[in-house]
Design a protein around this motif. Sequence first.
Motif, PDB file in Angstrom:
ATOM      1  N   ASP A   1       1.187  -1.202   0.244  1.00 41.84           N
ATOM      2  CA  ASP A   1      -0.001   0.055  -0.185  1.00 41.84           C
ATOM      3  C   ASP A   1       0.934   1.428   0.066  1.00 41.84           C
ATOM      4  O   ASP A   1       1.797   1.329   0.882  1.00 41.84           O
ATOM      5  CB  ASP A   1      -0.989  -0.020   1.201  1.00 41.84           C
ATOM      6  CG  ASP A   1      -1.729   1.204   1.363  1.00 41.84           C
ATOM      7  OD1 ASP A   1      -1.837   2.021   0.300  1.00 41.84           O
ATOM      8  OD2 ASP A   1      -2.585   1.437   2.384  1.00 41.84           O
TER       9      ASP A   1
ATOM     10  N   GLN B   1       0.821   5.250  -0.337  1.00 45.76           N
ATOM     11  CA  GLN B   1       0.178   6.459  -0.233  1.00 45.76           C
ATOM     12  C   GLN B   1       1.007   7.863  -0.169  1.00 45.76           C
ATOM     13  O   GLN B   1       1.292   8.000   1.101  1.00 45.76           O
ATOM     14  CB  GLN B   1      -1.054   6.422   1.082  1.00 45.76           C
ATOM     15  CG  GLN B   1      -1.847   5.483   0.870  1.00 45.76           C
ATOM     16  CD  GLN B   1      -2.853   5.411  -0.083  1.00 45.76           C
ATOM     17  OE1 GLN B   1      -2.933   6.326  -0.793  1.00 45.76           O
ATOM     18  NE2 GLN B   1      -3.582   4.363  -0.332  1.00 45.76           N
ATOM     19  N   GLY B   2       1.456   8.269  -1.197  1.00 46.62           N
ATOM     20  CA  GLY B   2       2.518   9.393  -1.332  1.00 46.62           C
ATOM     21  C   GLY B   2       3.657   8.662  -0.499  1.00 46.62           C
ATOM     22  O   GLY B   2       4.309   7.775  -1.336  1.00 46.62           O
TER      23      GLY B   2
ATOM     24  N   THR C   1       4.129   7.363   2.392  1.00 46.83           N
ATOM     25  CA  THR C   1       3.642   6.314   3.187  1.00 46.83           C
ATOM     26  C   THR C   1       3.823   4.971   2.599  1.00 46.83           C
ATOM     27  O   THR C   1       2.904   4.784   1.754  1.00 46.83           O
ATOM     28  CB  THR C   1       2.447   6.625   4.206  1.00 46.83           C
ATOM     29  OG1 THR C   1       2.718   7.874   4.747  1.00 46.83           O
ATOM     30  CG2 THR C   1       2.266   5.525   5.063  1.00 46.83           C
TER      31      THR C   1
ATOM     32  N   SER D   1      -2.368   1.981  -4.443  1.00 51.45           N
ATOM     33  CA  SER D   1      -1.470   3.197  -4.624  1.00 51.45           C
ATOM     34  C   SER D   1      -2.409   4.388  -4.986  1.00 51.45           C
ATOM     35  O   SER D   1      -3.339   4.244  -5.260  1.00 51.45           O
ATOM     36  CB  SER D   1      -0.708   2.876  -5.855  1.00 51.45           C
ATOM     37  OG  SER D   1       0.201   4.196  -5.960  1.00 51.45           O
ATOM     38  N   ASP D   2      -1.898   5.436  -4.720  1.00 50.97           N
ATOM     39  CA  ASP D   2      -2.374   6.778  -4.892  1.00 50.97           C
ATOM     40  C   ASP D   2      -2.186   7.553  -6.208  1.00 50.97           C
ATOM     41  O   ASP D   2      -2.289   8.744  -6.522  1.00 50.97           O
ATOM     42  CB  ASP D   2      -2.255   7.995  -3.847  1.00 50.97           C
ATOM     43  CG  ASP D   2      -0.846   8.158  -3.871  1.00 50.97           C
ATOM     44  OD1 ASP D   2       0.242   7.647  -4.310  1.00 50.97           O
ATOM     45  OD2 ASP D   2      -0.462   9.118  -2.972  1.00 50.97           O
TER      46      ASP D   2
END
Length: 364
Positions: free
Chosen positions: A35, A37-38, A40, A362-363
Amino acid sequence: MSAVNRQLVETVLRQFTDPHLNLDPVSAGCVREIDIQGGTVNVRLQLGYACALFKSGWAQMLQMALENLDGVDSASVQVDVLIEPHKAQEQVPALVNVKNIIAVASGKGGVGKSTTAANLALALAREGARVGILDADIYGPSQGIMFGIAPGTRPQIREQKWMLPIEAHGVQVMSMAFLADDDTPMVWRGPMVSGALMQLITQTAWDNLDYLVVDMPPGTGDIQLTLAQKVPVAGAVIVTTPQDLALLDAKKGVEMFRKVNIPVLGVVENMAVHICSNCGHAEHLFGEGGGEKLAAQYGVELLASLPLSMAIRMQSDGGKPTAIADTESQIAMIYQELARNVGARIAQAGQGAQGMPAIEISDD
């Protein structure tokens, strides 16, 4: 600053080898989720063997490596454990409430097989698994003594059919010693022994075991063949000493399990070296390197090499084997490593290196 992506995360994970699987987490198929996120990154791994004493340190090591990756502000690694049941051959029925059966065998007596079986079971339990041990050495059962179970103890009977195993040190124990007097010799012919073994195995109400360790009698006779042909054994551990005579018989044990298509998980070498308690001098009383040569000859792993130690004998005789009597000792650490390696070999034999596909969030 470059953007973090799945490929970069996997590149970091591939730099670290799981010492029990001998593969990195990606190649071993352990990655279940990535995962991103930016800055993270959260990673979830799943191991197929009991490793409670190992997984937190493993997760911390991987987390620190990911946090050193350019573009990562914070990272977390979660390590889960899922022990899958062994897939038995079609002609061999699965054992109720038992996922994996481990046979601990030796070609001859006196090599420390029962001591190894007891410590293996206790070490697996310390790693977070649900464990049972079956004392299949009908003629010379000893697990009751090793687990500190009082003489004369009898299992409870449920529904006039099931025997309830006796729990000791967090392990479910069943032995012929619980069904006969201590001084009564088992003067039985082969078919009677085989029948008694099958009753012990199939009529014991095991309670949701991840692993059932079976302490086999020495040799390659009726009991070994009965177990191999009628019980779904996930793998066998061969116990020997470095002595040439012991190795000769151990080879027969390896060959027997191979002929009945039971994987040999590896070799345990007992009494490898004696260290004098007064002067510290090391002597190889029974020869040197025998277990390693046997493992190399048959293309299996030397799972553990243990010294000739008075502590192992005293703790076993006292009903509290080394794996739990002195958990911080070097010998106990060897048994823990043995337990993780055995669990990992079973997981690899059942699943291969391929696992479930990883999930990426993912973002991007």
